[in-house]
Design a protein around this motif. Structure first.
Motif, PDB file in Angstrom:
ATOM      1  N   ARG A 308      -0.012  16.472 -22.213  1.00 26.92           N
ATOM      2  CA  ARG A 308      -0.686  14.908 -21.177  1.00 26.92           C
ATOM      3  C   ARG A 308       0.093  15.096 -19.495  1.00 26.92           C
ATOM      4  N   GLU A 309       1.275  15.253 -19.647  1.00 21.58           N
ATOM      5  CA  GLU A 309       1.027  15.508 -18.507  1.00 21.58           C
ATOM      6  C   GLU A 309       1.157  17.188 -18.006  1.00 21.58           C
ATOM      7  N   ILE A 362      12.351  28.736 -21.638  1.00 16.83           N
ATOM      8  CA  ILE A 362      11.359  28.648 -20.739  1.00 16.83           C
ATOM      9  C   ILE A 362      10.919  27.275 -20.364  1.00 16.83           C
ATOM     10  N   CYS A 363      10.985  26.159 -21.249  1.00 12.94           N
ATOM     11  CA  CYS A 363      10.288  24.826 -20.418  1.00 12.94           C
ATOM     12  C   CYS A 363      10.993  25.004 -19.033  1.00 12.94           C
ATOM     13  N   ILE A 364      12.439  24.841 -19.199  1.00 14.50           N
ATOM     14  CA  ILE A 364      12.789  23.714 -17.791  1.00 14.50           C
ATOM     15  C   ILE A 364      12.226  25.330 -16.967  1.00 14.50           C
ATOM     16  N   SER A 365      12.409  27.115 -16.994  1.00 17.88           N
ATOM     17  CA  SER A 365      12.223  27.714 -15.886  1.00 17.88           C
ATOM     18  C   SER A 365      10.777  27.561 -15.167  1.00 17.88           C
ATOM     19  N   ALA A 366       9.838  27.539 -16.430  1.00 18.56           N
ATOM     20  CA  ALA A 366       8.203  26.882 -16.206  1.00 18.56           C
ATOM     21  C   ALA A 366       8.148  25.957 -15.357  1.00 18.56           C
ATOM     22  N   SER A 367       8.950  24.573 -15.655  1.00 13.86           N
ATOM     23  CA  SER A 367       8.477  23.397 -15.521  1.00 13.86           C
ATOM     24  C   SER A 367       9.112  23.634 -13.461  1.00 13.86           C
ATOM     25  N   ALA A 368      10.329  24.448 -13.637  1.00 11.54           N
ATOM     26  CA  ALA A 368      10.301  24.338 -12.044  1.00 11.54           C
ATOM     27  C   ALA A 368       9.448  24.973 -11.472  1.00 11.54           C
ATOM     28  N   HIS A 369       9.504  25.932 -11.330  1.00 14.49           N
ATOM     29  CA  HIS A 369       8.510  26.682 -11.071  1.00 14.49           C
ATOM     30  C   HIS A 369       7.588  26.371 -10.411  1.00 14.49           C
ATOM     31  N   GLY A 370       6.649  25.671 -11.166  1.00 13.92           N
ATOM     32  CA  GLY A 370       5.613  24.888 -11.468  1.00 13.92           C
ATOM     33  C   GLY A 370       3.840  25.125 -11.626  1.00 13.92           C
ATOM     34  N   ASN A 428      15.894   8.632 -24.608  1.00 16.36           N
ATOM     35  CA  ASN A 428      15.519   7.702 -23.186  1.00 16.36           C
ATOM     36  C   ASN A 428      15.890   8.854 -22.938  1.00 16.36           C
ATOM     37  N   PHE A 429      16.009  10.695 -22.739  1.00 19.31           N
ATOM     38  CA  PHE A 429      15.665  12.021 -22.330  1.00 19.31           C
ATOM     39  C   PHE A 429      14.119  12.303 -21.251  1.00 19.31           C
ATOM     40  N   ALA A 433       9.720   8.367 -15.373  1.00 18.36           N
ATOM     41  CA  ALA A 433      10.307   8.498 -13.801  1.00 18.36           C
ATOM     42  C   ALA A 433      10.570  10.095 -13.377  1.00 18.36           C
ATOM     43  N   ASP A 434      10.872  11.213 -14.758  1.00 13.71           N
ATOM     44  CA  ASP A 434      11.029  12.303 -14.704  1.00 13.71           C
ATOM     45  C   ASP A 434       9.402  13.330 -14.883  1.00 13.71           C
ATOM     46  N   SER A 435       8.132  12.605 -15.382  1.00 11.82           N
ATOM     47  CA  SER A 435       7.577  13.752 -15.334  1.00 11.82           C
ATOM     48  C   SER A 435       6.839  14.179 -14.052  1.00 11.82           C
ATOM     49  N   PRO A 436       6.192  14.995 -14.147  1.00 13.90           N
ATOM     50  CA  PRO A 436       5.403  15.490 -15.915  1.00 13.90           C
ATOM     51  C   PRO A 436       5.673  16.713 -15.991  1.00 13.90           C
ATOM     52  N   LYS A 437       7.622  17.270 -14.863  1.00 16.04           N
ATOM     53  CA  LYS A 437       8.463  18.309 -15.247  1.00 16.04           C
ATOM     54  C   LYS A 437       9.381  18.073 -16.665  1.00 16.04           C
ATOM     55  N   TYR A 438       9.424  16.887 -16.736  1.00  8.78           N
ATOM     56  CA  TYR A 438      11.107  16.194 -17.324  1.00  8.78           C
ATOM     57  C   TYR A 438      12.739  17.584 -17.688  1.00  8.78           C
ATOM     58  N   ILE A 439      12.030  17.177 -16.914  1.00 11.28           N
ATOM     59  CA  ILE A 439      13.166  18.363 -15.713  1.00 11.28           C
ATOM     60  C   ILE A 439      14.752  18.625 -17.029  1.00 11.28           C
TER      61      ILE A 439
END
Length: 497
Positions: A308-309, A362-370, A428-429, A433-439
């Motif tokens: 959703r985020e 992939i999730c971390i890289s794509a989330s960081a890129h936005g 708690n991971f 506060a970390d949305s929407p990227k959840y890195i």
């Protein structure tokens, strides 16, 4: 009429219809090779699959549906209605795992002492009742208490069913059956999204919000299925009326001698209860090393919210979870089939965990890129498709290498129970506060996967080293009774790699 019977002390009893010849056939399974002339192994395994696995899969589907539907309820307005903060919601997720972990070992020991056909449906009625009552909570405290009791009542289901399967199938057959019922969790994930999507349309019916109906209707469904389960779950192979006497003797014989068949000295596994076996399980190094092998709950609890985020609506987020879980279910069964065929566990677990790592990277890289939600979704897809085959592989691998019925019972409960504390951490991971990227959440999951890959290598190396050492030991150093007492620490026992 019950499908099987048992003595008052909890030990398996002879079926009422057993003749003297049938009792002799079962006794023969303890002391000599059974008569195979009237037994078709493939036919017997198919019989057991058809009589056992469908109901077990349905039970676990409902269990996973009920524990994970809070994620669906969240995106339908649970947090807003109860005026909860993000941290309070996370606490409601976390406390479930505290009680879930504590009650798993006692529950598994009771399963062995009582009838599975009584114990498993009874705890289903209990957690279905708790789930239904979650639909009428009015504040954070009410939801927190309900989740605590949900952990108590659900604690016995997964470790109980996982252990129950080992009472029917041998080591080289277990993972396929574990995956068959565990894949119900994947189907539950898909079904949960679809069901929540439909139930949420009841918003306003009876003056209740849509998220309340998710809890109420799914809880009632669990209670109804539990009532059916009282009459459809079989207890032990020794009393299974759907098998003939020679078939029962064959099943019992191969289960009791499976751990030593490659050593040249056939030793029956201990079936007696001693507290020593429980202590042995609590001090067994392999159980604790195996805890690191596969994460699960971070994604299952937060997947709808994560999607959703990414910018999708609540209803679209629910529906987008479906292809992920269906694919994961198919892969879990396929990987398990190949693992059983090869007689190996570690290579398949290792490969699946590599897929999990790739997905989170992939999730971390794509989330960081936005700006690339589709790529993040693809990463989550890959990670979940690695998690669901790896988890039953992990459980099966440890159960394969625990000998003695009660040690296996306690050991599997410890392994699954303490492993579920990872669910408390994973709750708690993924912080609001970390949305929407959840890195941070993705990175922590990736870190656990890296440790898990090292644990797989460490387990395999130790198992191989011990097997090689035992191959060089002379046979007959200990009596059969002593080897049976030692269980998987006996020189006649060989670990599965």
């Amino acid at each position: 009429m019950k499908p099987n019977e048992q003595h008052d002390d909890g030990s398996p009893a002879s079926a009422p219809s057993l003749t003297t010849d049938e009792k002799g056939a079962l006794a023969n399974a303890e002391y000599a090779e059974p008569d195979m002339s009237a037994v078709d192994p493939k036919k017997v395994l198919l019989k057991m699959d058809l009589h056992l696995i469908p109901m077990l899969a349905l039970l676990y589907l409902l269990s996973f549906l009920d524990r994970g539907n809070i994620g669906n309820a969240r995106i339908e307005g649970l947090v807003e209605t109860l005026n909860m903060t993000g941290s309070q919601y996370n606490w409601c997720l976390t406390v479930f795992f505290f009680t879930y972990c504590v009650f798993e070992v006692p529950s598994n020991l009771l399963l062995k002492r009582m009838k599975p056909s009584i114990w498993l449906p009874s705890i289903m009625v209990a957690w279905g009742t708790v789930m239904t009552l979650m639909g009428i909570v009015q504040d954070f405290k009410g939801l927190l208490i309900a989740r605590l009791f949900l952990g108590v009542t659900e604690a016995g289901l997964y470790p109980g069913v996982a252990y129950y399967i080992t009472m029917w199938f041998c080591r080289e057959e277990v993972q396929f059956r574990q995956a068959m019922f565990f894949s119900a969790a994947s189907v539950a994930g898909a079904f949960s999204g679809l069901l929540a999507f439909g139930i949420a349309k009841m918003d306003g019916v009876g003056g209740y919000e849509g998220w309340r109906w998710i809890f109420i209707l799914e809880g009632i469904l669990t209670v109804l299925v539990a009532c059916i389960a009282f009459f459809t779950i079989y207890d032990f192979p020794e009393t299974a009326q759907f098998l003939t006497a020679p078939e029962r003797a064959w099943v019992v014989h191969r289960l009791r001698y499976q751990g030593s068949k490659d050593s040249g000295q056939m030793v029956a596994e201990s079936e007696n209860f001693k507290w020593k076996y429980v202590r042995d399980a609590f001090t067994d190094w392999q159980i604790y090393l195996g805890l690191w092998l596969a994460p699960l709950y971070g994604t299952s609890l937060f997947l709808p919210s994560i999607i959703r985020e990414l910018g999708y609506t609540s209803s679209t987020a629910q529906l987008l979870t479906i292809p992920i879980y269906i694919s994961a279910a198919v892969l879990a069964v396929a990987v398990a089939w190949y693992s059983d065929r090869s007689g190996q566990r570690s290579p398949y677990i290792f490969i699946c965990m590599c897929a999990i790592a790739i997905g989170f990277i992939i999730c971390i890289s794509a989330s960081a890129h936005g700006g690339v939600p589709g790529v993040v979704y693809a990463g989550i897809f890959i990670a979940v498709c690695g998690i669901y085959p790896a988890f039953p592989g992990n459980v099966t691998w440890i159960s394969n290498n625990l000998a003695g019925s009660y040690k296996r019972s306690a050991g599997m409960a410890i392994h699954i129970g303490v492993g579920n504390l990872a669910g408390a951490m994973a709750s708690n991971f993924y912080r609001s506060a970390d949305s929407p990227k959840y890195i941070l959440g993705h990175a922590l999951e990736l870190g656990f996967v890296a440790v898990g890959l090292c644990a797989v290598a460490g387990l395999r190396w130790n198992y191989k080293r011990i097997n090689r050492k035992r191959d060089q030991m002379p046979l007959g150093e200990y009596s059969d009774a002593e080897n049976s007492e030692k269980g998987d620490r006996a020189p006649t026992y060989r670990y599965v790699l």
